[in-house]
Enzyme design. Structure first.
Site, PDB file in Angstrom:
ATOM      1  N   ASP A  17      22.470  23.602  41.026  1.00 20.55           N
ATOM      2  CA  ASP A  17      23.295  23.432  39.823  1.00 20.55           C
ATOM      3  C   ASP A  17      23.044  24.599  38.867  1.00 20.55           C
ATOM      4  O   ASP A  17      22.284  24.484  37.909  1.00 20.55           O
ATOM      5  CB  ASP A  17      22.952  22.093  39.169  1.00 20.55           C
ATOM      6  CG  ASP A  17      23.870  21.757  38.009  1.00 20.55           C
ATOM      7  OD1 ASP A  17      24.978  22.323  37.937  1.00 20.55           O
ATOM      8  OD2 ASP A  17      23.478  20.924  37.168  1.00 20.55           O
TER       9      ASP A  17
ATOM     10  N   LYS B 172      19.331  17.591  43.687  1.00 22.60           N
ATOM     11  CA  LYS B 172      19.892  18.617  42.811  1.00 22.60           C
ATOM     12  C   LYS B 172      18.753  19.422  42.197  1.00 22.60           C
ATOM     13  O   LYS B 172      17.799  18.855  41.662  1.00 22.60           O
ATOM     14  CB  LYS B 172      20.731  18.000  41.695  1.00 22.60           C
ATOM     15  CG  LYS B 172      21.338  19.037  40.743  1.00 22.60           C
ATOM     16  CD  LYS B 172      22.191  18.393  39.677  1.00 22.60           C
ATOM     17  CE  LYS B 172      21.410  17.939  38.474  1.00 22.60           C
ATOM     18  NZ  LYS B 172      20.969  19.065  37.597  1.00 22.60           N
TER      19      LYS B 172
ATOM     20  N   ASP C  49      30.576  34.380  34.593  1.00 25.34           N
ATOM     21  CA  ASP C  49      30.497  35.812  34.301  1.00 25.34           C
ATOM     22  C   ASP C  49      31.813  36.424  34.763  1.00 25.34           C
ATOM     23  O   ASP C  49      32.752  35.709  35.157  1.00 25.34           O
ATOM     24  CB  ASP C  49      29.310  36.454  35.023  1.00 25.34           C
ATOM     25  CG  ASP C  49      28.697  37.613  34.231  1.00 25.34           C
ATOM     26  OD1 ASP C  49      29.481  38.514  33.829  1.00 25.34           O
ATOM     27  OD2 ASP C  49      27.478  37.619  34.017  1.00 25.34           O
TER      28      ASP C  49
ATOM     29  N   ARG D 183      16.553  11.224  35.346  1.00 31.53           N
ATOM     30  CA  ARG D 183      15.466  10.558  34.640  1.00 31.53           C
ATOM     31  C   ARG D 183      15.231   9.094  35.027  1.00 31.53           C
ATOM     32  O   ARG D 183      14.059   8.679  35.136  1.00 31.53           O
ATOM     33  CB  ARG D 183      15.680  10.688  33.121  1.00 31.53           C
ATOM     34  CG  ARG D 183      15.228  12.034  32.586  1.00 31.53           C
ATOM     35  CD  ARG D 183      15.790  12.342  31.213  1.00 31.53           C
ATOM     36  NE  ARG D 183      17.192  12.755  31.303  1.00 31.53           N
ATOM     37  CZ  ARG D 183      17.855  13.338  30.311  1.00 31.53           C
ATOM     38  NH1 ARG D 183      17.255  13.576  29.165  1.00 31.53           N
ATOM     39  NH2 ARG D 183      19.106  13.699  30.468  1.00 31.53           N
TER      40      ARG D 183
ATOM     41  N   THR E  19      28.964  16.328  30.681  1.00 30.04           N
ATOM     42  CA  THR E  19      28.904  14.918  30.290  1.00 30.04           C
ATOM     43  C   THR E  19      28.086  14.695  29.020  1.00 30.04           C
ATOM     44  O   THR E  19      28.081  13.593  28.480  1.00 30.04           O
ATOM     45  CB  THR E  19      28.313  14.071  31.434  1.00 30.04           C
ATOM     46  OG1 THR E  19      27.066  14.633  31.842  1.00 30.04           O
ATOM     47  CG2 THR E  19      29.264  14.041  32.619  1.00 30.04           C
TER      48      THR E  19
ATOM     49  N   LYS F 131      25.742  26.469  37.379  1.00 27.68           N
ATOM     50  CA  LYS F 131      26.835  26.594  36.407  1.00 27.68           C
ATOM     51  C   LYS F 131      27.125  28.067  36.094  1.00 27.68           C
ATOM     52  O   LYS F 131      27.181  28.488  34.936  1.00 27.68           O
ATOM     53  CB  LYS F 131      26.523  25.830  35.132  1.00 27.68           C
ATOM     54  CG  LYS F 131      26.332  24.330  35.339  1.00 27.68           C
ATOM     55  CD  LYS F 131      26.091  23.631  34.016  1.00 27.68           C
ATOM     56  CE  LYS F 131      25.871  22.141  34.193  1.00 27.68           C
ATOM     57  NZ  LYS F 131      24.566  21.820  34.818  1.00 27.68           N
TER      58      LYS F 131
END
Length: 230
Positions: free
Chosen positions: A60, A32, A65, A205, A114, A62
């Site tokens: 990713d 990603k 508009d 992470r 999340t 997101k």
């Protein structure tokens, strides 16, 4: 190769991303690349990982508009041979994104991040209601608008999987047992997410902050339920 694990390359720039991918080697096949990497060579990194290393790519962004702008942006991104692209789950955004997407790129609709809980939704003036129910309803509306899949927390995956016409489910908010939560609030373990119905889990992470990223990724994969036969 098990592509259910998507490793988030949330590192400073493309060079760091390439180095992480080198360390992970053939243990990881899906990456990603998020908004934070965009000005650090994210699209070039996506292209190199895809074309030169045969990896799958989840961009990713997101996007949100007016419809014409979303459609144009998605059409431009489609030339990079991206596998997954995220847009906000509002039906008008999903419909526009599908107009701009090529045949191969899957449009994934973001339901509720999340990192948010009900208090965050109240602050953003989102209508009252149970967060779980709102997430499932947003997923249903995104599917109706043509989304190829949705982004949701593992805690909503089972209910979304049960929806008529349910498609791909990708879950961030995944942490191995004992890992720090960071900015995530609605989390589950990798195995729990897959068992709840997720097709892919996104982990960042706990992999790239590990002293041995390859071993961390392999441990996550080893803990996933076996794929169904056939």
């Amino acid at each position: 190769m098990d592509d259910r694990l998507i490793v988030a390359l949330d590192v400073p720039n493309a060079l760091a991303g390439l180095e992480l991918a080198r360390q992970l080697g053939d243990a990881v096949s899906f990456y990603k690349i998020g908004l934070g990497m965009l000005t650090g060579g994210g699209l070039a990194l996506a292209n190199e990982l895809k074309q030169d290393h045969g990896k799958r790519i989840f961009l990713d962004m997101k996007l949100f508009d007016i419809g014409a702008t979303v459609e144009a942006a998605v059409r431009g991104l489609a030339q990079f041979d991206i596998d997954f692209l995220t847009v906000h789950g509002d039906p008008h955004v999903v419909r526009a994104a599908k107009q701009g997407a090529g045949a191969e790129m899957k449009i994934l609709a973001v339901t509720v991040l999340t990192s948010l809980d009900r208090a965050d939704l109240d602050t953003a003036l989102i209508r009252p209601g149970d967060l779980h129910d709102l997430t499932v309803e947003r997923a249903a509306r995104a599917f109706e608008a043509g989304a190829d899949g949705v982004i949701c927390s593992p805690r909503e995956a089972a209910a979304i999987r049960a929806l008529p016409g349910s498609r791909l489910i990708v879950t961030p908010g995944v942490r191995p047992a004992g890992a720090a939560l960071g900015d995530q609030k609605r989390v589950e373990t990798p195995a729990a997410a897959i068992e709840a119905g997720a097709d892919h889990i996104v982990v960042g992470r706990p992999v790239w902050q590990s002293h041995d990223p390859r071993a961390a990724a392999q441990a996550i994969l080893a803990g996933l339920p076996q794929r169904a036969a056939g």
